[in-house]
Design an enzyme around this catalytic site. Structure first.
Site, PDB file in Angstrom:
ATOM      1  N   ASP A   9     -20.278  61.775  43.905  1.00  0.00           N
ATOM      2  CA  ASP A   9     -20.382  63.202  44.220  1.00  0.00           C
ATOM      3  C   ASP A   9     -21.018  63.284  45.603  1.00  0.00           C
ATOM      4  OD1 ASP A   9     -21.212  65.842  44.557  1.00  0.00           O
ATOM      5  OD2 ASP A   9     -21.631  66.144  42.429  1.00  0.00           O
TER       6      ASP A   9
ATOM      7  N   LYS B   4     -20.329  74.403  48.661  1.00  0.00           N
ATOM      8  CA  LYS B   4     -21.539  74.175  49.453  1.00  0.00           C
ATOM      9  C   LYS B   4     -21.200  74.006  50.941  1.00  0.00           C
ATOM     10  CE  LYS B   4     -23.105  74.352  45.278  1.00  0.00           C
ATOM     11  NZ  LYS B   4     -23.346  73.190  44.438  1.00  0.00           N
TER      12      LYS B   4
END
Ligand SMILES: *Cc1c(COP(=O)(O)O)cnc(C)c1O
Length: 377
Positions: free
Chosen positions: A170, A195
């Protein structure tokens, strides 16, 4: 071609049919088929959409993967990748993994007999010691959230290769600009594109980039089969966000460095967690596998009262979950992202009641520091 140039010139910057310098939003579900005996690239938008494809090709290029995938959220990306495994498979997950990943592995995939072990993956021997005959993958996240622990990706990949295990990373906190796990030997990268990739706190999305045709086929099967795909409008927003990834990251990272240095000198602050600091325990490993420390940091105030006072009084930071946007965001992990973790477990992980996480934005640093100083005093 250097990374910043690749963000602008990656083969997906010009619409092939019109020459438009922005890939149009192909807001469409189905496509006219000229000849039913011939296949064509697009036939139904769950299976493929030109706007989504431009984004998918772009993330594959940026991460150094063979194929990219866009999902309806970061969790859809992670869930879809985990769905490529089978009941009885064992997966080793780093213990301070994103809360949503913790939730689906412990409350969902366990019901389908995916066997999960959590380890402190910053200790390579802990990974080694957890490998079994049925281990199929390592799922890693570095730097971790919120304590910015570092996992040595090259060593993890080396162990995994010895055992024929896949490595999934990730890469949300770093973005492909600062860290490219596939180049270090990992097999799959997942992102919450919500994000830094989106970068403007205005879209929920997930991405994956995969090495190798066989693995790509497995992920595509789930993407098309489950259908947690990203819509064309949101794909367009991510393509747009990506163009400025480097300039945003450079500026935000510089701000984060300055803020971390300043926080260290403030008498109400007990400890600062940021991989850019000399004394950060994982700093050398981090800098050997990433091109910068990123724009997220955490700090511990002298006591819980002070943390609460800061969260109440800070003006320049939005008090919110999430990170990676143009605006500075302050979050309070014990009440927000990590609220679902029982207190004893939280304490074991080192997530205290006086911990605050900051995603540093594009404000001018002098204004941020002035506001933080006021909020802390
Ligand atoms: C936010 C986040 C996710 C989940 O992404 P969503 O887009 O919110 O589904 C996964 N991993 C990390 C590290 C995150 O910060």
């Amino acid at each position: 071609m250097k990374f910043g140039t690749k963000l602008i010139h990656n083969g997906n910057e010009i619409d092939k049919t019109t020459g438009a310098l922005s890939i149009p939003v192909y807001q469409v579900s189905t496509y006219h088929q000229e000849d039913i005996d011939k296949g064509q690239e697009f036939d139904y938008s769950r299976s493929g959409n030109p706007t989504r494809k431009a984004l998918e090709d772009t993330i594959a290029k940026l991460e150094g993967g063979d194929r990219g995938f866009a999902f309806s959220s970061g969790m859809a990306a992670t869930s879809s990748v985990l769905s490529t495994f089978s009941s009885g498979d064992h997966i080793i997950v780093c213990e301070d993994v994103y809360g949503g990943t913790y939730r689906i592995t412990t409350n969902f995939f366990n019901r389908f007999k995916l066997d999960i072990t959590f380890v402190d993956a910053s200790d390579i021997n802990a990974i080694k010691g957890s490998i079994r005959n049925n281990t199929k993958a390592l799922f890693l996240e570095t730097p971790s959230n919120p304590l910015m622990k570092i996992i040595d990706l090259k060593s993890a990949v080396e162990i995994a290769k010895q055992h024929g295990i896949l490595v999934i990373v990730d890469n949300t906190f770093m973005s492909p600009y600062l860290q490219r796990p596939l180049e270090l030997g990992a097999d799959i990268v997942v992102h919450s594109a919500t994000k830094f990739i989106g970068g403007h706190s205005d879209v929920i999305g997930g991405l994956a980039a995969v090495k190798g045709a066989e693995l790509a086929k497995r992920v595509y099967f789930v993407q098309n089969g489950f259908g947690a795909v990203l819509g064309p409008q949101d794909s367009w927003l991510l393509l747009r966000g990506l163009k400025t990834l480097k300039v945003r990251m450079d500026y935000q990272q510089n701000n984060a460095n300055r803020l971390a240095q300043w926080l260290k000198t403030n008498k109400h602050v007990k400890k600062v967690y940021y991989p850019g600091l000399e004394e950060h325990p994982g700093r050398n490993i981090h800098m050997s596998q990433a091109d910068g420390a990123g724009a997220v940091l955490s700090f511990e105030t002298v006591d819980t009262e002070m943390a609460k006072r800061f969260m109440k009084n800070v003006k320049m930071a939005a008090v919110a979950v999430s990170l990676g946007g143009v605006e500075t965001i302050a979050s309070y992990p014990v009440k927000m992202s990590h609220a679902s973790i029982p207190k004893p477990e939280r304490e074991r992980l080192g997530i205290s009641d006086s911990l605050i996480r900051i995603s540093v934005g594009l404000e001018e640093i002098d204004d941020l520091i002035e506001d933080f100083e006021r909020a802390l005093s």
